[in-house]
Design a protein around this motif. Structure first.
Motif, short mmCIF file in Angstrom:
data_model
loop_
_atom_site.label_atom_id
_atom_site.label_comp_id
_atom_site.label_asym_id
_atom_site.label_seq_id
_atom_site.Cartn_x
_atom_site.Cartn_y
_atom_site.Cartn_z
N ILE A 1 -21.34 -36.80 -9.83
CA ILE A 1 -22.43 -37.37 -10.62
C ILE A 1 -23.13 -36.27 -11.43
O ILE A 1 -23.25 -35.13 -10.97
CB ILE A 1 -23.45 -38.10 -9.71
N ILE A 2 -23.55 -36.65 -12.61
CA ILE A 2 -24.44 -35.82 -13.42
C ILE A 2 -25.76 -36.58 -13.42
O ILE A 2 -25.83 -37.70 -13.92
CB ILE A 2 -23.92 -35.63 -14.85
N PHE A 3 -26.79 -35.98 -12.85
CA PHE A 3 -28.07 -36.65 -12.69
C PHE A 3 -28.87 -36.67 -14.00
O PHE A 3 -28.67 -35.84 -14.89
CB PHE A 3 -28.89 -35.97 -11.60
N GLN A 4 -29.80 -37.59 -14.05
CA GLN A 4 -30.64 -37.77 -15.24
C GLN A 4 -31.52 -36.55 -15.50
O GLN A 4 -31.65 -36.11 -16.63
CB GLN A 4 -31.52 -39.00 -15.07
N ASP A 5 -32.14 -36.02 -14.47
CA ASP A 5 -33.07 -34.92 -14.64
C ASP A 5 -32.40 -33.62 -14.19
O ASP A 5 -32.29 -33.36 -12.99
CB ASP A 5 -34.33 -35.17 -13.81
N PRO A 6 -31.96 -32.81 -15.14
CA PRO A 6 -31.23 -31.60 -14.76
C PRO A 6 -32.06 -30.61 -13.97
O PRO A 6 -31.54 -29.88 -13.14
CB PRO A 6 -30.78 -31.02 -16.10
N TYR A 7 -33.37 -30.57 -14.20
CA TYR A 7 -34.18 -29.59 -13.50
C TYR A 7 -34.32 -29.93 -12.02
O TYR A 7 -34.15 -29.06 -11.17
CB TYR A 7 -35.57 -29.45 -14.14
N SER A 8 -34.59 -31.17 -11.70
CA SER A 8 -34.78 -31.53 -10.29
C SER A 8 -33.46 -31.63 -9.53
O SER A 8 -33.46 -31.65 -8.30
CB SER A 8 -35.58 -32.83 -10.16
N SER A 9 -32.34 -31.69 -10.24
CA SER A 9 -31.05 -31.79 -9.54
C SER A 9 -30.43 -30.43 -9.25
O SER A 9 -29.41 -30.34 -8.58
CB SER A 9 -30.07 -32.64 -10.36
#
Length: 186
Positions: free
Chosen positions: A78-86
């Motif tokens: 998965i590539i998450f919506q929020d790159p900073y929090s992931s």
């Protein structure tokens, strides 16, 4: 009144090298669907049928547990919506990208994993000079590229993009979409 069905009665098929986009208003279950497919959240019912690479028959991901689920995880990313929090803020980029390789025993050792990490960074438009940096040192678009490299580190067969460009500026959105299309072609 009193309850919400985030997802109910959904049915679709995705074939190799195919893109499926789920469109809907906020709260309709797009993220829940993606996370349930990957078993990041537990589905309450139904089936998630997936045919692992090299096999003729599908397995029901909703029924897998333990080692069977771990073995198939590297094919589903998965590539998450929020790159900073992931991205773990305490880990340098090299560790963020090599961690899935270590977990899934990809590469013969640290040197081979590092080489693969550099190749992945170059593939997403970054470079070896970024290996020792931390997530807070990057722009949103660069962090999303790191998230993409991390998802690709285990050479998945199926990739969920959870609004992967929603948090990015319009100019960066086009670059990331083009990057994903190029990677899908490859």
């Amino acid at each position: 009144v009193g309850y919400v069905k985030a997802v109910d009665g959904i049915d679709f098929k995705v074939f190799p090298k195919q893109t499926l986009g789920l469109v809907g208003e906020s709260g309709c279950g797009k993220t829940t669907t993606g996370r349930a497919i990957l078993r990041l959240i537990e589905p309450n019912g139904g089936e998630v049928l997936y045919r692992p690479s090299g096999q003729d028959t599908a397995v029901n991901l909703a029924q897998l547990s333990g080692a069977a689920l771990r073995n198939i995880r590297k094919e589903l990313q998965i590539i998450f919506q929020d790159p900073y929090s992931s991205l773990n803020p305490r880990m340098p980029v090299e560790s963020i990208i090599t961690e899935p390789m270590v977990i899934h025993n990809i590469g013969s050792g640290p040197a081979e994993r590092r080489d693969r990490t550099v190749a992945l960074l170059e593939e997403v438009g970054l470079g070896a000079e970024h290996l020792r940096r931390f997530p807070h040192e990057f722009s949103g678009g660069q962090r999303q590229r790191i998230g993409i490299a991390r998802a690709l580190a285990v050479q998945p067969e199926f990739l969920v993009c959870d609004e992967a460009i929603a948090a990015l500026d319009v100019s960066i959105q086009a670059q990331v979409v083009n990057l994903l299309e190029d990677l899908q072609t490859e």
